[in-house]
Scaffold this active site. Structure first.
Site, PDB file in Angstrom:
ATOM      1  N   GLY A 281       0.759  -1.246   0.000  1.00  0.00           N
ATOM      2  CA  GLY A 281       0.000   0.000   0.000  1.00  0.00           C
ATOM      3  C   GLY A 281       0.791   1.298   0.000  1.00  0.00           C
TER       4      GLY A 281
ATOM      5  CD1 TRP B 240       3.752   3.031  -5.221  1.00  0.00           C
ATOM      6  CD2 TRP B 240       2.616   3.016  -7.153  1.00  0.00           C
ATOM      7  NE1 TRP B 240       4.667   2.956  -6.241  1.00  0.00           N
ATOM      8  CE2 TRP B 240       4.000   2.937  -7.433  1.00  0.00           C
ATOM      9  CE3 TRP B 240       1.716   2.991  -8.206  1.00  0.00           C
ATOM     10  CZ2 TRP B 240       4.489   2.863  -8.744  1.00  0.00           C
ATOM     11  CZ3 TRP B 240       2.201   2.920  -9.515  1.00  0.00           C
ATOM     12  CH2 TRP B 240       3.576   2.865  -9.770  1.00  0.00           C
TER      13      TRP B 240
ATOM     14  CG  ASP C  73      -7.495 -12.451 -10.239  1.00  0.00           C
ATOM     15  OD1 ASP C  73      -7.009 -11.533 -10.941  1.00  0.00           O
ATOM     16  OD2 ASP C  73      -7.273 -13.649 -10.432  1.00  0.00           O
TER      17      ASP C  73
ATOM     18  CG  ASP D 183       4.249  -0.923  -8.048  1.00  0.00           C
ATOM     19  OD1 ASP D 183       5.156  -1.137  -8.861  1.00  0.00           O
ATOM     20  OD2 ASP D 183       4.447  -0.843  -6.818  1.00  0.00           O
TER      21      ASP D 183
ATOM     22  CE  LYS E 206       6.680  -3.132 -10.729  1.00  0.00           C
ATOM     23  NZ  LYS E 206       6.951  -3.349  -9.304  1.00  0.00           N
TER      24      LYS E 206
END
Ligand SMILES: C[S@@+](CC[C@H](N)C(=O)[O-])C[C@H]1O[C@@H](n2cnc3c(N)ncnc32)[C@H](O)[C@@H]1O
Length: 199
Positions: A50, A52, A91, A116, A156
């Site tokens: 967490g 970000w 998910d 990310d 990312k």
């Protein structure tokens, strides 16, 4: 060589972020201003533990955005209680469920998506590379259907086979000038990770 006690790791501990990756988002924000005064609704996919989330909430607060909402998704439970933050153990590849949960939050379109991703690696390079690109491909629908027309994103990605094709695909969708590739200084030099930013 990876050093868990390097400068950014120590900084992360010192300034309360859950992981050093917050510094990468901070560098991206400094350069591209992905979170600005118009940013109200944000999605964070692959959000645990967490850092970000913590960083983005601090930016939304700094911008004094009224009634902002940040919705995070991860396979793991997130232990964070911050104003404007909702997280789901979910998910991200289950499109219908993700849409349903966003609707539950009254969100149809968002201003910013932060991603990310890191696949659970097997150590088999080619397999991990394939899995990484495959997972990111599976989230492409989010950028195409959930982002407002001027919305921004940060993804990312690892510079593995499939990377160039994925960037080319994004450039076709959003235009070459909107898609930037950026490697923050806080990334380990030997790391293959880099960031795709839509401005
Ligand atoms: C690099 S971590 C994210 C770090 C996070 N951005 C932070 O700053 O703390 C990657 C995350 O992706 C999550 N993940 C992997 N596959 C996923 C999937 N299919 N759906 C949701 N989350 C997934 C993992 O559980 C892991 O927590």
């Amino acid at each position: 060589m990876y050093n868990p006690y390097d400068f950014y790791f120590k900084q992360a501990k010192k300034v309360w972020f859950k992981a050093r990756s917050a510094f990468k988002l901070d560098e991206i924000q400094d350069k591209f201003h992905v979170i600005d005064k118009t940013t109200k609704y944000v999605i964070d996919i692959w959000c645990a533990p967490g850092s970000w989330l913590q960083y983005t909430i601090s930016q939304l607060q700094k911008n004094k955005v009224k009634d902002f909402k940040l919705v995070g998704f991860d396979l793991k439970q997130v232990e964070l209680n911050l104003p404007g933050l909702v997280t789901y153990k979910q998910d991200i590849t289950d499109q219908e469920k993700v849409k349903e949960l966003l609707a539950e939050q009254g969100i149809e379109k968002v201003d910013f998506i932060q991603s990310d991703m890191a696949p659970n690696t097997t150590g088999i390079k080619d397999l991990d590379a394939m899995r990484s690109v495959e997972l990111i491909e599976q989230t492409l629908w989010m950028y195409q259907t959930l982002l407002k027309p001027n919305g921004k994103f940060v993804i990312k990605i690892f510079m593995w086979p499939g990377f160039q094709e994925f960037v080319a695909k994004l450039k076709t969708i959003y235009g070459g000038k909107s898609i930037k590739i950026f490697k923050p200084k806080s990334c380990r030099a030997e790391s293959k990770e880099t960031y795709i930013v839509k401005i």
